[in-house]
Design a protein around this motif. Structure first.
Motif, PDB file in Angstrom:
ATOM      1  N   GLY A 130       1.106  -0.736  -0.251  1.00 25.65           N
ATOM      2  CA  GLY A 130       0.271  -0.013   0.170  1.00 25.65           C
ATOM      3  C   GLY A 130       0.813   1.660  -0.303  1.00 25.65           C
ATOM      4  N   GLY A 131       0.529   2.306  -1.019  1.00 26.15           N
ATOM      5  CA  GLY A 131       1.523   3.349  -0.851  1.00 26.15           C
ATOM      6  C   GLY A 131       2.383   3.411  -1.927  1.00 26.15           C
ATOM      7  N   ASP A 132       2.401   1.920  -2.151  1.00 27.51           N
ATOM      8  CA  ASP A 132       2.919   2.207  -3.898  1.00 27.51           C
ATOM      9  C   ASP A 132       2.842   2.958  -4.903  1.00 27.51           C
ATOM     10  N   GLU A 133       3.396   3.495  -5.686  1.00 28.02           N
ATOM     11  CA  GLU A 133       3.198   4.061  -7.306  1.00 28.02           C
ATOM     12  C   GLU A 133       3.794   2.379  -8.653  1.00 28.02           C
ATOM     13  N   VAL A 134       2.500   2.645  -8.846  1.00 26.79           N
ATOM     14  CA  VAL A 134       2.835   1.404  -9.849  1.00 26.79           C
ATOM     15  C   VAL A 134       2.834   1.458 -11.688  1.00 26.79           C
ATOM     16  N   VAL A 135       3.496   1.033 -12.560  1.00 28.63           N
ATOM     17  CA  VAL A 135       2.897   1.188 -13.543  1.00 28.63           C
ATOM     18  C   VAL A 135       2.310  -0.056 -13.989  1.00 28.63           C
ATOM     19  N   VAL A 136       0.700  -0.886 -14.847  1.00 26.36           N
ATOM     20  CA  VAL A 136       0.553  -1.788 -15.289  1.00 26.36           C
ATOM     21  C   VAL A 136       0.526  -2.027 -16.422  1.00 26.36           C
ATOM     22  N   LEU A 137       0.983  -3.338 -16.885  1.00 27.60           N
ATOM     23  CA  LEU A 137       1.169  -3.567 -18.131  1.00 27.60           C
ATOM     24  C   LEU A 137       0.211  -4.527 -18.344  1.00 27.60           C
ATOM     25  N   VAL A 138      -0.527  -4.681 -19.437  1.00 27.92           N
ATOM     26  CA  VAL A 138      -1.759  -5.747 -18.957  1.00 27.92           C
ATOM     27  C   VAL A 138      -1.087  -6.801 -21.236  1.00 27.92           C
TER      28      VAL A 138
ATOM     29  N   VAL B 221      -3.357 -14.347 -20.974  1.00 26.73           N
ATOM     30  CA  VAL B 221      -2.828 -12.802 -21.017  1.00 26.73           C
ATOM     31  C   VAL B 221      -1.209 -13.024 -19.628  1.00 26.73           C
ATOM     32  N   THR B 222      -0.437 -11.742 -20.441  1.00 31.39           N
ATOM     33  CA  THR B 222       0.172 -11.230 -19.098  1.00 31.39           C
ATOM     34  C   THR B 222      -0.046 -10.200 -18.202  1.00 31.39           C
ATOM     35  N   LEU B 223      -0.164  -9.944 -17.513  1.00 37.08           N
ATOM     36  CA  LEU B 223      -0.001  -8.983 -15.868  1.00 37.08           C
ATOM     37  C   LEU B 223       1.929  -9.027 -15.858  1.00 37.08           C
ATOM     38  N   THR B 224       2.135  -7.171 -16.055  1.00 40.74           N
ATOM     39  CA  THR B 224       3.236  -7.001 -15.692  1.00 40.74           C
ATOM     40  C   THR B 224       3.280  -6.001 -14.347  1.00 40.74           C
ATOM     41  N   LEU B 225       3.514  -5.727 -13.085  1.00 44.62           N
ATOM     42  CA  LEU B 225       3.663  -4.327 -12.262  1.00 44.62           C
ATOM     43  C   LEU B 225       5.201  -4.292 -12.557  1.00 44.62           C
ATOM     44  N   MET B 226       5.538  -2.926 -11.981  1.00 46.28           N
ATOM     45  CA  MET B 226       6.595  -2.294 -11.801  1.00 46.28           C
ATOM     46  C   MET B 226       6.254  -1.420 -10.580  1.00 46.28           C
ATOM     47  N   LYS B 227       6.977  -1.835 -10.018  1.00 49.45           N
ATOM     48  CA  LYS B 227       7.147  -0.182  -8.185  1.00 49.45           C
ATOM     49  C   LYS B 227       8.110   0.939  -8.934  1.00 49.45           C
ATOM     50  N   LEU B 228       7.002   1.732  -9.051  1.00 50.20           N
ATOM     51  CA  LEU B 228       8.269   3.293  -9.150  1.00 50.20           C
ATOM     52  C   LEU B 228       8.434   4.004  -8.300  1.00 50.20           C
ATOM     53  N   ASP B 229       9.568   4.804  -8.488  1.00 54.07           N
ATOM     54  CA  ASP B 229      10.130   5.681  -7.636  1.00 54.07           C
ATOM     55  C   ASP B 229      10.340   7.046  -8.439  1.00 54.07           C
ATOM     56  N   ALA B 230      11.044   8.204  -7.739  1.00 50.66           N
ATOM     57  CA  ALA B 230      10.676   9.289  -8.720  1.00 50.66           C
ATOM     58  C   ALA B 230      11.490   9.669  -9.480  1.00 50.66           C
ATOM     59  N   GLU B 231      12.332   8.612 -10.330  1.00 48.98           N
ATOM     60  CA  GLU B 231      13.064   8.324 -10.928  1.00 48.98           C
ATOM     61  C   GLU B 231      12.760   7.535 -12.091  1.00 48.98           C
TER      62      GLU B 231
ATOM     63  N   LYS C  95       9.936   7.375 -12.866  1.00 48.93           N
ATOM     64  CA  LYS C  95       8.442   7.541 -12.870  1.00 48.93           C
ATOM     65  C   LYS C  95       9.075   8.516 -14.402  1.00 48.93           C
ATOM     66  N   ALA C  96       9.505   9.543 -14.061  1.00 51.74           N
ATOM     67  CA  ALA C  96      10.079   9.972 -14.739  1.00 51.74           C
ATOM     68  C   ALA C  96       9.964  10.082 -15.907  1.00 51.74           C
ATOM     69  N   LEU C  97      11.393   8.756 -16.474  1.00 54.71           N
ATOM     70  CA  LEU C  97      11.220   7.690 -17.431  1.00 54.71           C
ATOM     71  C   LEU C  97       9.684   7.319 -17.787  1.00 54.71           C
ATOM     72  N   ILE C  98       9.125   7.062 -17.743  1.00 56.84           N
ATOM     73  CA  ILE C  98       8.586   6.338 -18.067  1.00 56.84           C
ATOM     74  C   ILE C  98       7.686   7.198 -18.749  1.00 56.84           C
ATOM     75  N   GLU C  99       7.231   8.646 -17.983  1.00 56.30           N
ATOM     76  CA  GLU C  99       6.626   9.347 -18.179  1.00 56.30           C
ATOM     77  C   GLU C  99       7.203  10.230 -19.567  1.00 56.30           C
ATOM     78  N   LEU C 100       8.873  10.331 -19.515  1.00 56.83           N
ATOM     79  CA  LEU C 100       8.575  10.820 -20.953  1.00 56.83           C
ATOM     80  C   LEU C 100       8.181  10.389 -22.643  1.00 56.83           C
ATOM     81  N   PRO C 101       7.646  11.204 -23.476  1.00 55.41           N
ATOM     82  CA  PRO C 101       6.795  10.874 -25.049  1.00 55.41           C
ATOM     83  C   PRO C 101       7.406   9.897 -25.419  1.00 55.41           C
TER      84      PRO C 101
END
Lengths: 214, 332
Positions: free
Chosen positions: B251-259, B305-315, B317-323
């Motif tokens: 709880g409290g984690d920020e994640v990317v989810v890829l299905v 189906v495959t489910l993937t989760l990545m736990k984010l830190d600030a770095e 998160k910024a790299l995932i958000e880059l276009p």
């Protein structure tokens, strides 16, 4: 001392190629039980391509170099680099020698197997081609140490290779794709152990047929 | 087997040819027919980012060529590693003088061929470093993570590594963050029907009707157990039950989810699955920063189906958000 001629030795490579082609479906079927079923197709594709490129002027060394290069440069997968590097050792050690004797053949087997072990990281008992090659080399070496002929050493080598290949059936795979299966990998031969047996057997048979003495 | 093919032996070459024609705005062929590159590669001043793998996983791997993602990709036969030569040619195609990061999945063929390619590149003075993805929790216990396969989490590793390189990161920085990305990523798959390599002509494994293979690999490698077929909601819960404790996510984690679908699952069903994933994560106070749902990494015509989760830190998160502008990954 018994030997076979390098200049006339392309037939040894051709015999391996025929054997792999003839066992394409069998290898695919074995691989399909615990791998992805492409071992027969990929091996046959590489060996067939090499067969098309070996010319009438080629001897043992240049033929096995062609086979090695096709496997290394054009086949990929796991077996491309493993067998490509294995055969490259045969080329390197034989290229400047016309009479290929038992001690030289042993050195080629040992050098090729050492490269395979280094590249793939497999040891005896991991359910791979190393389980065929290692006892085969030991038997060949022992026969020579006991002053047996090249011909006798080849017979001993193939016999030990067959036993080594069969030993993979009850092994738990520890390396490669089948290692993911755990207990489910038991009861099935390893496809690489089988193809390496077929290769040794084909080489031994053909060398015996063209063996000379001086 | 009913497929849209010609001679199965030519399938990969014909696929690559069609792909090159269809996406000439973003990608370019190279002298090696089994290596494709981002049109602008090598990008001056940038660390090269390379991957490669067997075919049959579309849009992986070549679909991730493009701006801020991959610079060059080595293409193998169906489910079979590319040759060492192709990996080497891909490294050369991506090299702009600042080194090349090869970010690939943990399979014995790829390990060997990358190792040999790296040896060749060293001789040329090209500095190559690698990260080996091992995000599949079903393929080995957590105590033996080095044995795990790389699966759909590779897409997130390429996204993060590609972004870091695009922002001017050094080779060591790109490698470090790609390694962190995969270390923070966990995946699992469920297979419902098998797949057929066209040249083989028949499936090389079976999944009995009414059952599903939990933890199946991207080439049909058996998973951890066979179960009776479940509902989409139960599958989502089952996947999360395998993934969440493994890192662990809390709880409290920020994640990317890829299905990702495995090739033959209707995309609509992936959304049914995602709906439940999002609901469970929400209840656990795990915040989904960015979901990706679609066919990102497939296995021919396997259903599943495959489910993937990545736990984010600030770095991360910024790299995932880059276009990014890749063939199969457009984010603006």
């Amino acid at each position: 001392m018994q030997y076979f001629s390098n200049a006339g030795g392309a037939v040894v490579v051709r015999r391996m190629i025929e054997t792999i082609r003839a066992h394409k479906d069998y290898l695919g079927e074995i691989d399909g039980r615990i791998g992805d079923g492409d071992h027969g197709i990929n091996m046959s594709k590489g060996f067939t391509l090499a067969g098309e490129r070996i010319g009438p002027a080629d001897g043992f060394s240049s033929s096995i170099r062609i086979l090695s290069q096709v496997l290394l440069l054009e086949i990929g997968g796991s077996m491309g680099p493993l067998y490509g590097s294995f055969f490259k050792a045969f080329f390197k050690l034989s290229k400047d020698t016309e009479k290929i004797t038992a001690p030289l053949f042993l050195a080629m087997l040992e050098s090729g197997t050492a490269v395979v072990k280094e590249l793939g990281g497999a040891e005896v008992g991991d359910k791979t081609l190393v389980d065929t090659l290692t006892p085969a080399i030991a038997a060949f070496k022992e026969a020579l140490a006991n002053d047996r002929s090249f011909q006798d050493a080849l017979v001993a080598c193939v016999k030990a290779a067959a036993a080594g290949k069969d030993s993979t059936k009850e092994m738990l795979a520890k390396i490669g794709r089948s290692a993911r299966l755990g207990e489910r990998s038991r009861g099935v031969l390893d496809a690489g152990a089988v193809s390496s047996f077929l290769i040794l057997d084909a080489m031994a048979q053909q060398i015996s047929e063209i063996m000379q003495s001086d | 087997m009913q497929r849209i093919i010609n001679n199965p032996d030519n399938l990969v070459d014909e696929m690559v040819a069609g792909f090159s024609l269809a996406h000439s705005d973003l990608i370019a062929p190279t002298a090696n027919p089994r290596v494709l590159k981002y049109k602008a590669a090598p990008v001056p001043g940038k660390v090269g980012v390379v991957t490669g793998g067997g075919s049959g996983h579309k849009p992986a791997f070549i679909g991730y060529l493009g701006r801020n993602m991959l610079d060059a990709v080595a293409v193998g036969e169906i489910f079979s590693s590319p040759t060492a030569k192709s990996f080497y040619d891909a490294i050369k195609a991506a090299d702009a003088g600042r080194g090349v990061a090869v970010l690939y999945g943990n399979y014995s063929g790829d390990n060997m061929n990358v190792k040999m390619a790296r040896g060749e590149a060293d001789d040329d003075g090209i500095v190559v470093k690698t990260v080996v993805a091992n995000d599949d929790v079903a393929s080995a216990p957590v105590t033996e993570r080095h044995k795990r396969r790389g699966v759909a989490g590779e897409v997130l590793m390429w996204k993060v590594g590609g972004a870091k390189a695009a922002l001017g990161g050094s080779l060591d920085e790109v490698i470090a963050v790609a390694q962190k990305a995969i270390d923070q990523t966990r995946s699992v798959g469920i297979g419902l029907t098998p797949c057929t390599i066209p040249a083989v002509g028949k499936p090389n494994f079976t999944i009995a009707p009414g059952t599903m293979e939990v933890g199946i690999g991207h080439h049909g490698e058996p998973g951890i157990r066979v179960e009776a077929l479940k509902s989409a909601d139960e599958m989502a819960k089952l996947c999360l039950d395998l993934i969440l404790p493994d890192l662990p996510f809390a709880g409290g984690d920020e994640v990317v989810v890829l299905v990702s679908g495995l090739g033959a699952t209707p995309v609509s069903e992936l959304y049914v699955f995602y709906r439940k994933v999002a609901e469970i994560l929400g209840a656990k106070n795990i915040r989904v920063v960015r979901p990706y749902v679609g066919n990102y990494f497939t296995s021919l015509e396997m259903t599943g189906v495959t489910l993937t989760l990545m736990k984010l830190d600030a770095e991360l998160k910024a790299l995932i958000e880059l276009p990014a502008d890749a063939v199969a990954f457009k984010q603006f």
